[in-house]
Design a protein around this motif. Structure first.
Motif, PDB file in Angstrom:
ATOM      1  N   ALA A 194       0.492  -1.320  -0.205  1.00 37.24           N
ATOM      2  CA  ALA A 194       0.284  -0.035   0.068  1.00 37.24           C
ATOM      3  C   ALA A 194       0.922   0.898  -0.183  1.00 37.24           C
ATOM      4  O   ALA A 194      -0.009   2.251  -0.084  1.00 37.24           O
ATOM      5  N   ARG A 195       2.117   0.710   0.318  1.00 36.57           N
ATOM      6  CA  ARG A 195       2.771   2.131   0.360  1.00 36.57           C
ATOM      7  C   ARG A 195       3.963   1.924  -0.427  1.00 36.57           C
ATOM      8  O   ARG A 195       5.330   3.146  -0.676  1.00 36.57           O
ATOM      9  N   ALA A 239      -4.107  -0.560  -0.147  1.00 35.17           N
ATOM     10  CA  ALA A 239      -4.820   1.052   0.304  1.00 35.17           C
ATOM     11  C   ALA A 239      -5.871   1.059   0.576  1.00 35.17           C
ATOM     12  O   ALA A 239      -6.064   1.506   2.121  1.00 35.17           O
TER      13      ALA A 239
END
Length: 253
Positions: A150-151, A165
């Motif tokens: 997600a990052r 995310a």
């Protein structure tokens, strides 16, 4: 006294991998654990056997979260199980762990691929929470298993990463919405973990390059993730909500 004594939990995707480790750990801490699975009833029974071998308690519950009706079916089946143990039926801990990945670049992703991953990774957890809120105990815990993806930017995760995310963002939104009931909602983001979902992390040769990106110098095992979830599920974790907690060993800091 065990930290989760008198608590009932549901862990989705608990027949193997991170889900199994979470289910076993919650049971070790005293929770009665609903072991959700889709098709692998033999592996789900192995999870339940591990729980019982250590003096814990649990039950099996099946549903296909790839099906648009899967979340409703799982909620109904779980509530029936809760009625056998409590009056009124109440769930204390929900761990949305079930998920899939299909490593492809955007050029390779079909609409069917997209829809299936969106359904399992985000839509089913969303509606499972919705269906279970009426039986979620005040002061309960919702823990969504997101991902370090997600990052980070992985070219072969153009669908998986956005769905994870979205699950992280949903956790923050619901933390604000459910705070008045004392229900905490958090997301846990595992890094590279040796599971069927991540064959590269499980392969000794292919995983060496990944290990070099981890501050603690190794690939995670499912048992590294489970204690983080157990803490958030406990009374001691009750003042943490709306957070995305990375459990990656410091991957790609």
């Amino acid at each position: 006294m065990k930290l989760l004594a008198d608590r009932i939990a549901l862990v989705t995707g608990a027949s193997r991998g991170i889900g199994r480790a979470i289910a076993v750990r919650l049971a070790q801490d005293g929770a009665v654990v609903g072991v959700h699975y889709r098709l692998r009833d033999d592996e789900a029974r192995q999870t339940l056997e591990l729980i019982r071998a250590q003096g814990g308690d649990g039950f099996l519950v099946a549903a296909d979260l790839a099906d648009p009706t899967g979340a409703s079916q799982l909620a109904e089946a779980l509530i029936d199980k809760l009625r056998e143990r409590r009056d009124p039926p109440l769930l204390d801990i929900l761990v949305n762990n079930a998920g899939i990945d299909d490593r492809k670049t955007i050029e390779q992703v079909s609409e069917a691929d997209f829809d299936r991953m969106l359904q399992i990774n985000f839509k089913s957890p969303f509606f499972l929470i919705q269906k279970l809120l009426p039986v979620m105990a005040d002061g309960g815990r919702i823990i969504n298993i997101s991902s370090i993806a997600a990052r980070l930017s992985f070219p072969t995760m153009p669908v998986y990463a956005p769905t994870k995310a979205a699950l992280s963002t949903l956790s923050r939104v619901l933390a604000a919405h459910l705070g008045s009931r004392g229900i905490t909602v958090n997301a846990v983001l595992p890094g590279a973990t040796s599971t069927d979902l991540n064959p590269a992390a499980s392969d000794p040769e292919r995983s060496s390059a990944i290990r070099d990106t981890v501050a603690l110098g190794r690939i995670a095992e499912p048992g590294d993730i489970a204690p983080v979830v157990a803490f958030l599920a406990s009374r001691e974790g009750g003042w943490i909500t709306g957070e995305t907690i990375e459990a990656s060993g410091g991957q790609r800091l």
